[in-house]
Design a protein around this motif. Structure first.
Motif, PDB file in Angstrom:
ATOM      1  N   SER A   1      -8.235  16.015 -33.278  1.00  0.00           N
ATOM      2  CA  SER A   1      -7.927  14.319 -33.865  1.00  0.00           C
ATOM      3  C   SER A   1      -7.172  14.922 -34.433  1.00  0.00           C
ATOM      4  O   SER A   1      -7.323  15.295 -35.833  1.00  0.00           O
ATOM      5  CB  SER A   1      -9.204  13.698 -33.695  1.00  0.00           C
ATOM      6  OG  SER A   1      -9.579  14.087 -34.695  1.00  0.00           O
TER       7      SER A   1
ATOM      8  N   GLN B   1     -20.713   8.217 -35.727  1.00  0.00           N
ATOM      9  CA  GLN B   1     -20.549   7.344 -34.444  1.00  0.00           C
ATOM     10  C   GLN B   1     -19.649   8.050 -33.165  1.00  0.00           C
ATOM     11  O   GLN B   1     -19.467   7.288 -32.087  1.00  0.00           O
ATOM     12  CB  GLN B   1     -18.429   6.675 -35.042  1.00  0.00           C
ATOM     13  CG  GLN B   1     -18.944   5.553 -36.090  1.00  0.00           C
ATOM     14  CD  GLN B   1     -19.557   6.072 -37.388  1.00  0.00           C
ATOM     15  OE1 GLN B   1     -18.960   6.587 -37.484  1.00  0.00           O
ATOM     16  NE2 GLN B   1     -20.311   5.879 -37.868  1.00  0.00           N
TER      17      GLN B   1
ATOM     18  N   ARG C   1     -10.051   5.919 -27.528  1.00  0.00           N
ATOM     19  CA  ARG C   1     -11.178   5.314 -27.646  1.00  0.00           C
ATOM     20  C   ARG C   1     -12.146   5.444 -26.924  1.00  0.00           C
ATOM     21  O   ARG C   1     -12.041   5.624 -25.231  1.00  0.00           O
ATOM     22  CB  ARG C   1     -10.466   3.493 -27.471  1.00  0.00           C
ATOM     23  CG  ARG C   1     -11.270   2.375 -27.666  1.00  0.00           C
ATOM     24  CD  ARG C   1     -11.321   1.160 -27.086  1.00  0.00           C
ATOM     25  NE  ARG C   1     -12.176   0.203 -27.755  1.00  0.00           N
ATOM     26  CZ  ARG C   1     -12.879   0.186 -26.418  1.00  0.00           C
ATOM     27  NH1 ARG C   1     -12.833  -0.230 -25.816  1.00  0.00           N
ATOM     28  NH2 ARG C   1     -13.869  -1.215 -26.824  1.00  0.00           N
TER      29      ARG C   1
ATOM     30  N   GLU D   1     -17.500  10.099 -32.886  1.00  0.00           N
ATOM     31  CA  GLU D   1     -16.172  10.804 -32.527  1.00  0.00           C
ATOM     32  C   GLU D   1     -15.697  12.440 -32.969  1.00  0.00           C
ATOM     33  O   GLU D   1     -17.075  12.627 -34.226  1.00  0.00           O
ATOM     34  CB  GLU D   1     -15.290   9.366 -33.688  1.00  0.00           C
ATOM     35  CG  GLU D   1     -15.276   8.325 -33.171  1.00  0.00           C
ATOM     36  CD  GLU D   1     -14.254   7.434 -34.114  1.00  0.00           C
ATOM     37  OE1 GLU D   1     -13.839   7.892 -34.671  1.00  0.00           O
ATOM     38  OE2 GLU D   1     -14.287   6.207 -34.243  1.00  0.00           O
ATOM     39  N   THR D   2     -14.905  13.215 -32.284  1.00  0.00           N
ATOM     40  CA  THR D   2     -15.004  14.532 -32.453  1.00  0.00           C
ATOM     41  C   THR D   2     -14.079  14.680 -33.013  1.00  0.00           C
ATOM     42  O   THR D   2     -12.989  14.107 -32.603  1.00  0.00           O
ATOM     43  CB  THR D   2     -14.906  15.295 -30.851  1.00  0.00           C
ATOM     44  OG1 THR D   2     -15.385  14.656 -29.704  1.00  0.00           O
ATOM     45  CG2 THR D   2     -14.710  16.505 -30.794  1.00  0.00           C
TER      46      THR D   2
END
Length: 381
Positions: free
Chosen positions: A125, A98, A160, A100-101
């Motif tokens: 994260s 997706q 987000r 996302e890191t």
């Protein structure tokens, strides 16, 4: 330390775009490529002053106390010169499908002797958000020259749709293979200083550019990083239809990255013309108007409507005279000189003497024909 910066907003277009990226599409973006670093002055540009390399591949991501995750490992390396001084940089990022890191580390080194400078930014994260750690080392490592460290965090609500550098390189490949960039494609990002900013993407169209001694069509995109201080960093990238880079440069930089391997062109494919609107499958049973027409014709008596002349013999098997739906395949249409993948016939059909008479014929994507059809050569599905 938590920051109090203004939260950049994720546009609806960007959020929808991320949700529509599939695994099969990402699979085509997992490859390695190498570009030469050359000066932006006058040609010839065959003398390389450095090298830029990037690779993306599936890799396991391990973190203590958590299950192993299958992610995309994005790596990039650069080596060249800046004002006559050797300069190098590396990037390593673990990115989910997706985009996302999960973790990213960037290092940059300016080999100025006897006082080299090395900067690194590490981002990871976690359930509460993301922690950013910046490290600066000036001069040789010694007790008198210890590295300077700074660490701060961002809350989950601020992140987000966050798109970091590694994920951005992967996104550019996806856009290049689609040959289009949706308008309003803007993501939150983090700049080289570790501050929140926005990153926008736009298409500059299809152009012709040189690759070695050859020339080819490329799809050109622009990515702009807009910082809170008002300073923007603009990077332009040119891609082949298969997502391979041809050229990349930062506006105002004295160097650019350039593809010099002409052999890649034989596997690049071509750009397909983009329709102004997407194709949509036709389901007549869900279309109220088409379904209504069919039911009206089905319930009407054979003699209530106008007389329809029969078609030439088609060589079809005998059909029941009862009203039903018949699908035939169009092989040729000498009357109108057109070609169509299929015709859908609604209403009463007769099979007397090998003739078929549809009372209403639908030509996909071209509207409705009511009445007799032109001569067809077709077969029963």
């Amino acid at each position: 330390m938590e920051t109090g910066q203004e939260i950049p907003a994720l546009t609806d277009t960007a959020a929808e775009f991320l949700s529509l990226i599939g695994l099969k599409e990402l699979e085509h973006c997992l490859f390695a490529e190498t570009l030469a670093v050359v000066g932006t002055g006058d040609p010839p540009r065959d003398k390389a002053e450095g090298q830029w390399w990037m690779a993306a591949q599936w890799a396991p991501y391990r973190r203590e106390g958590e299950p192993v995750r299958n992610c995309i490992l994005v790596q990039a390396r650069f080596r060249g010169w800046q004002d006559g001084v050797p300069r190098s940089s590396t990037l390593k990022a673990f990115v989910t499908p997706q985009l996302e890191t999960l973790e990213q580390e960037e290092q940059e080194c300016l080999e100025l002797r006897p006082h080299p400078t090395e900067k690194s930014t590490h981002m990871v994260s976690h359930q509460h958000g993301m922690t950013v750690t910046k490290t600066l080392q000036e001069g040789e490592v010694s007790p008198q020259a210890e590295p300077q460290c700074q660490s701060f965090s961002y809350r989950q609500a601020e992140l987000r749709g966050l798109l970091l550098e590694g994920a951005s390189l992967l996104l550019l490949r996806v856009l290049a293979r689609r040959h289009t960039v949706p308008p309003g494609l803007i993501f939150p990002a983090i700049d080289t200083e570790g501050h929140l900013c926005t990153s926008s993407y736009s298409a500059l169209g299809i152009q012709r550019q040189a690759v070695g001694s050859a020339e080819t069509e490329v799809f050109v995109m622009e990515r702009a990083m807009h910082t809170s201080t008002g300073v923007s960093t603009v990077r332009q990238s040119s891609f082949l239809p298969n997502g391979h880079l041809v050229q990349m440069t930062q506006v105002g930089s004295p160097t650019l990255m350039l593809l010099q391997d002409e052999s890649i062109l034989s596997k690049s494919g071509g750009f397909e013309p983009q329709l102004p609107f997407p194709k949509e499958p036709l389901n007549w049973e869900e279309d109220i108007q088409l379904c209504s027409w069919f039911l009206d014709r089905k319930n009407s008596s054979p003699t209530s409507g106008p007389w329809i002349p029969p078609l030439p013999p088609l060589g079809l098997p005998a059909l029941s005279p009862a009203p039903h739906l018949t699908t035939v395949q169009l092989m040729g249409n000498k009357a109108t000189k057109t070609a169509c993948p299929s015709l859908v016939c609604f209403g009463e059909t007769e099979a007397q003497g090998g003739q078929v008479v549809p009372s209403c014929v639908l030509k996909p994507h071209h509207g409705i024909w009511v009445g007799p059809c032109p001569p067809l050569s077709c077969f029963s599905p």
